[in-house]
Design a protein around this motif. Structure first.
Motif, PDB file in Angstrom:
ATOM      1  N   VAL A 170    -105.745 -35.394  13.802  1.00 21.99           N
ATOM      2  CA  VAL A 170    -104.762 -34.846  14.293  1.00 21.99           C
ATOM      3  C   VAL A 170    -104.269 -34.893  15.526  1.00 21.99           C
ATOM      4  O   VAL A 170    -103.452 -34.850  16.692  1.00 21.99           O
ATOM      5  CB  VAL A 170    -104.612 -33.116  13.530  1.00 21.99           C
ATOM      6  N   SER A 171    -106.133 -35.270  16.049  1.00 20.68           N
ATOM      7  CA  SER A 171    -106.542 -35.470  17.144  1.00 20.68           C
ATOM      8  C   SER A 171    -106.441 -36.628  18.026  1.00 20.68           C
ATOM      9  O   SER A 171    -105.603 -36.965  19.387  1.00 20.68           O
ATOM     10  CB  SER A 171    -108.063 -34.562  17.797  1.00 20.68           C
ATOM     11  N   VAL A 172    -106.416 -37.605  16.975  1.00 25.57           N
ATOM     12  CA  VAL A 172    -106.053 -38.932  17.307  1.00 25.57           C
ATOM     13  C   VAL A 172    -104.724 -38.688  17.434  1.00 25.57           C
ATOM     14  O   VAL A 172    -104.320 -39.618  18.959  1.00 25.57           O
ATOM     15  CB  VAL A 172    -107.161 -39.441  16.357  1.00 25.57           C
ATOM     16  N   ILE A 173    -103.848 -38.241  16.950  1.00 24.53           N
ATOM     17  CA  ILE A 173    -102.024 -38.626  16.779  1.00 24.53           C
ATOM     18  C   ILE A 173    -102.152 -37.658  18.134  1.00 24.53           C
ATOM     19  O   ILE A 173    -100.692 -37.946  18.642  1.00 24.53           O
ATOM     20  CB  ILE A 173    -101.886 -38.193  15.655  1.00 24.53           C
ATOM     21  N   GLU A 174    -102.655 -36.371  18.252  1.00 24.17           N
ATOM     22  CA  GLU A 174    -102.210 -35.667  19.272  1.00 24.17           C
ATOM     23  C   GLU A 174    -102.512 -36.309  20.971  1.00 24.17           C
ATOM     24  O   GLU A 174    -101.765 -36.783  21.692  1.00 24.17           O
ATOM     25  CB  GLU A 174    -102.378 -34.516  19.287  1.00 24.17           C
ATOM     26  N   ALA A 175    -103.540 -37.458  20.377  1.00 26.42           N
ATOM     27  CA  ALA A 175    -104.357 -38.059  21.723  1.00 26.42           C
ATOM     28  C   ALA A 175    -102.662 -39.322  22.004  1.00 26.42           C
ATOM     29  O   ALA A 175    -102.410 -38.974  23.628  1.00 26.42           O
ATOM     30  CB  ALA A 175    -105.088 -38.630  21.966  1.00 26.42           C
ATOM     31  N   THR A 176    -102.337 -40.059  21.645  1.00 28.67           N
ATOM     32  CA  THR A 176    -101.549 -40.750  21.397  1.00 28.67           C
ATOM     33  C   THR A 176    -100.561 -39.728  22.298  1.00 28.67           C
ATOM     34  O   THR A 176     -99.536 -40.803  22.368  1.00 28.67           O
ATOM     35  CB  THR A 176    -101.300 -41.370  20.252  1.00 28.67           C
ATOM     36  N   ILE A 177     -99.655 -38.919  21.696  1.00 30.97           N
ATOM     37  CA  ILE A 177     -98.614 -38.364  21.479  1.00 30.97           C
ATOM     38  C   ILE A 177     -98.146 -38.330  23.240  1.00 30.97           C
ATOM     39  O   ILE A 177     -97.179 -38.967  23.910  1.00 30.97           O
ATOM     40  CB  ILE A 177     -97.667 -37.398  21.056  1.00 30.97           C
ATOM     41  N   ASN A 178     -99.971 -37.595  23.600  1.00 33.32           N
ATOM     42  CA  ASN A 178     -99.650 -37.599  25.208  1.00 33.32           C
ATOM     43  C   ASN A 178     -99.766 -38.276  26.097  1.00 33.32           C
ATOM     44  O   ASN A 178     -99.036 -38.372  26.658  1.00 33.32           O
ATOM     45  CB  ASN A 178    -100.723 -36.497  25.145  1.00 33.32           C
ATOM     46  N   GLU A 179     -99.872 -38.932  25.205  1.00 32.29           N
ATOM     47  CA  GLU A 179    -100.044 -40.873  26.430  1.00 32.29           C
ATOM     48  C   GLU A 179     -98.649 -41.460  26.202  1.00 32.29           C
ATOM     49  O   GLU A 179     -98.202 -41.811  27.407  1.00 32.29           O
ATOM     50  CB  GLU A 179    -101.061 -41.715  25.282  1.00 32.29           C
ATOM     51  N   MET A 180     -98.116 -40.673  24.827  1.00 31.74           N
ATOM     52  CA  MET A 180     -96.400 -41.630  24.755  1.00 31.74           C
ATOM     53  C   MET A 180     -95.515 -40.566  26.005  1.00 31.74           C
ATOM     54  O   MET A 180     -94.902 -41.298  26.405  1.00 31.74           O
ATOM     55  CB  MET A 180     -95.849 -41.883  23.227  1.00 31.74           C
ATOM     56  N   LEU A 181     -96.378 -39.321  26.089  1.00 37.04           N
ATOM     57  CA  LEU A 181     -95.098 -38.541  26.342  1.00 37.04           C
ATOM     58  C   LEU A 181     -95.513 -39.047  28.427  1.00 37.04           C
ATOM     59  O   LEU A 181     -93.957 -38.783  29.317  1.00 37.04           O
ATOM     60  CB  LEU A 181     -95.749 -37.038  26.301  1.00 37.04           C
ATOM     61  N   HIS A 182     -96.589 -39.102  28.392  1.00 38.95           N
ATOM     62  CA  HIS A 182     -97.078 -40.014  29.879  1.00 38.95           C
ATOM     63  C   HIS A 182     -96.293 -41.057  30.398  1.00 38.95           C
ATOM     64  O   HIS A 182     -95.611 -41.406  31.621  1.00 38.95           O
ATOM     65  CB  HIS A 182     -98.937 -39.382  30.130  1.00 38.95           C
ATOM     66  N   GLU A 183     -96.502 -41.839  29.600  1.00 37.81           N
ATOM     67  CA  GLU A 183     -95.858 -43.564  29.670  1.00 37.81           C
ATOM     68  C   GLU A 183     -94.331 -43.544  29.940  1.00 37.81           C
ATOM     69  O   GLU A 183     -93.610 -43.469  31.132  1.00 37.81           O
ATOM     70  CB  GLU A 183     -95.827 -43.732  28.222  1.00 37.81           C
ATOM     71  N   TRP A 184     -94.047 -42.165  29.052  1.00 33.53           N
ATOM     72  CA  TRP A 184     -92.624 -41.859  29.874  1.00 33.53           C
ATOM     73  C   TRP A 184     -92.015 -41.543  30.719  1.00 33.53           C
ATOM     74  O   TRP A 184     -91.137 -41.795  31.453  1.00 33.53           O
ATOM     75  CB  TRP A 184     -91.689 -41.077  28.397  1.00 33.53           C
ATOM     76  N   SER A 185     -92.597 -40.076  31.198  1.00 32.01           N
ATOM     77  CA  SER A 185     -92.253 -39.559  32.617  1.00 32.01           C
ATOM     78  C   SER A 185     -92.720 -40.224  33.646  1.00 32.01           C
ATOM     79  O   SER A 185     -92.023 -40.276  34.648  1.00 32.01           O
ATOM     80  CB  SER A 185     -94.463 -37.987  31.871  1.00 32.01           C
ATOM     81  N   ILE A 186     -93.554 -41.264  33.884  1.00 31.22           N
ATOM     82  CA  ILE A 186     -93.572 -42.389  35.268  1.00 31.22           C
ATOM     83  C   ILE A 186     -92.469 -43.308  34.882  1.00 31.22           C
ATOM     84  O   ILE A 186     -92.855 -43.907  35.845  1.00 31.22           O
ATOM     85  CB  ILE A 186     -94.963 -42.616  35.153  1.00 31.22           C
ATOM     86  N   GLN A 187     -92.292 -43.856  33.834  1.00 29.27           N
ATOM     87  CA  GLN A 187     -90.814 -44.859  33.825  1.00 29.27           C
ATOM     88  C   GLN A 187     -90.178 -44.093  35.635  1.00 29.27           C
ATOM     89  O   GLN A 187     -89.869 -43.552  35.312  1.00 29.27           O
ATOM     90  CB  GLN A 187     -90.312 -44.879  32.698  1.00 29.27           C
ATOM     91  N   PRO A 188     -89.500 -45.719  35.771  1.00 29.24           N
ATOM     92  CA  PRO A 188     -88.624 -45.683  36.989  1.00 29.24           C
ATOM     93  C   PRO A 188     -87.356 -44.617  36.263  1.00 29.24           C
ATOM     94  O   PRO A 188     -87.062 -45.105  35.322  1.00 29.24           O
ATOM     95  CB  PRO A 188     -88.417 -47.079  37.177  1.00 29.24           C
ATOM     96  N   VAL A 189     -86.240 -44.213  37.060  1.00 32.90           N
ATOM     97  CA  VAL A 189     -85.084 -43.675  37.175  1.00 32.90           C
ATOM     98  C   VAL A 189     -84.332 -44.785  37.053  1.00 32.90           C
ATOM     99  O   VAL A 189     -84.086 -45.641  39.099  1.00 32.90           O
ATOM    100  CB  VAL A 189     -84.920 -42.456  38.004  1.00 32.90           C
ATOM    101  N   TYR A 190     -83.396 -44.993  36.458  1.00 27.21           N
ATOM    102  CA  TYR A 190     -82.249 -46.293  36.271  1.00 27.21           C
ATOM    103  C   TYR A 190     -80.861 -45.807  36.681  1.00 27.21           C
ATOM    104  O   TYR A 190     -79.973 -46.471  36.348  1.00 27.21           O
ATOM    105  CB  TYR A 190     -82.789 -47.091  34.887  1.00 27.21           C
ATOM    106  N   THR A 191     -80.023 -44.950  36.073  1.00 23.46           N
ATOM    107  CA  THR A 191     -78.694 -44.418  36.068  1.00 23.46           C
ATOM    108  C   THR A 191     -79.260 -43.139  36.641  1.00 23.46           C
ATOM    109  O   THR A 191     -79.676 -42.103  37.056  1.00 23.46           O
ATOM    110  CB  THR A 191     -78.120 -44.374  34.293  1.00 23.46           C
ATOM    111  N   VAL A 192     -77.447 -43.005  37.108  1.00 19.74           N
ATOM    112  CA  VAL A 192     -77.212 -40.673  38.092  1.00 19.74           C
ATOM    113  C   VAL A 192     -77.325 -40.497  36.733  1.00 19.74           C
ATOM    114  O   VAL A 192     -77.669 -39.238  37.287  1.00 19.74           O
ATOM    115  CB  VAL A 192     -75.754 -41.640  38.096  1.00 19.74           C
ATOM    116  N   ASN A 193     -77.064 -40.742  35.811  1.00 19.38           N
ATOM    117  CA  ASN A 193     -77.641 -39.429  34.768  1.00 19.38           C
ATOM    118  C   ASN A 193     -79.267 -39.397  34.334  1.00 19.38           C
ATOM    119  O   ASN A 193     -78.948 -37.626  34.561  1.00 19.38           O
ATOM    120  CB  ASN A 193     -77.225 -40.464  33.579  1.00 19.38           C
ATOM    121  N   ASP A 194     -79.629 -40.053  34.951  1.00 16.36           N
ATOM    122  CA  ASP A 194     -81.335 -39.529  34.826  1.00 16.36           C
ATOM    123  C   ASP A 194     -81.651 -39.113  35.828  1.00 16.36           C
ATOM    124  O   ASP A 194     -82.497 -38.173  36.011  1.00 16.36           O
ATOM    125  CB  ASP A 194     -81.917 -40.804  34.589  1.00 16.36           C
TER     126      ASP A 194
END
Length: 169
Positions: A118-142
């Protein structure tokens, strides 16, 4: 041919009933656990395509990751606890007994192994959440709604999913 197995996991979950709220899905197989993000009944797409070993490609892909943890993963005892995967060695019912130190039960060892996985899976999910949060905003909706991904639901399929989902939750 990039990520066809994990993509099939996503399509299988979609066929079973795609989650309608922001969700994280886990497909726990014998070799890997495939993790994907969902919103409004659809898997999220990686905005810049698939990455292979950290290198970007021009291949469209879901925002997902595979970790080398599954039902047949190798378990190793270390000085600090247990390591799970990524090697596959087959079912390990008798193996739990072999991992026990004096005074430990197989159930206690199994709980520690699940915690390590679970700790490995949790760390991976946290990395994925971080990657998603730092993506540039491309749309007015975003810009209006933001791009924050706060999951409301964990979805699990596959043999070991029930136990991992409960521990991860």
């Amino acid at each position: 041919t990039i990520f066809t197995g994990p993509a099939a996991s996503v399509l299988g979950i979609e066929a079973l009933g795609a989650p309608q709220v922001k969700s994280i899905s886990l497909d726990v197989g014998g070799t890997t656990t495939d993790i994907a993000f969902w919103e409004n009944g659809l898997p999220l797409l990686a905005r810049h395509g698939a990455k292979v070993a950290g290198y970007p490609t021009a291949v469209r892909s879901f925002h997902m990751r595979s970790v080398g943890i599954g039902g047949d993963s190798r378990i190793r005892r270390t000085e600090t606890g247990f390591e799970v995967g990524p090697e596959r060695i087959g079912p390990a019912h008798k193996g739990m007994q072999q991992l026990c130190l004096m005074g430990e039960t197989a159930a206690e060892v199994a709980r520690q192994v699940v915690e390590a996985a679970v700790s490995v899976i949790e760390a991976t999910i946290n990395e994925m959440l971080h990657e998603w949060s730092i993506q540039p905003v491309y749309t007015v909706n975003d810009v209006i709604k933001g791009t924050e991904f706060e999951p409301e639901l964990l979805v699990g399929v596959g043999g070991g999913a029930a136990g991992l989902i409960m521990a991860l939750g």
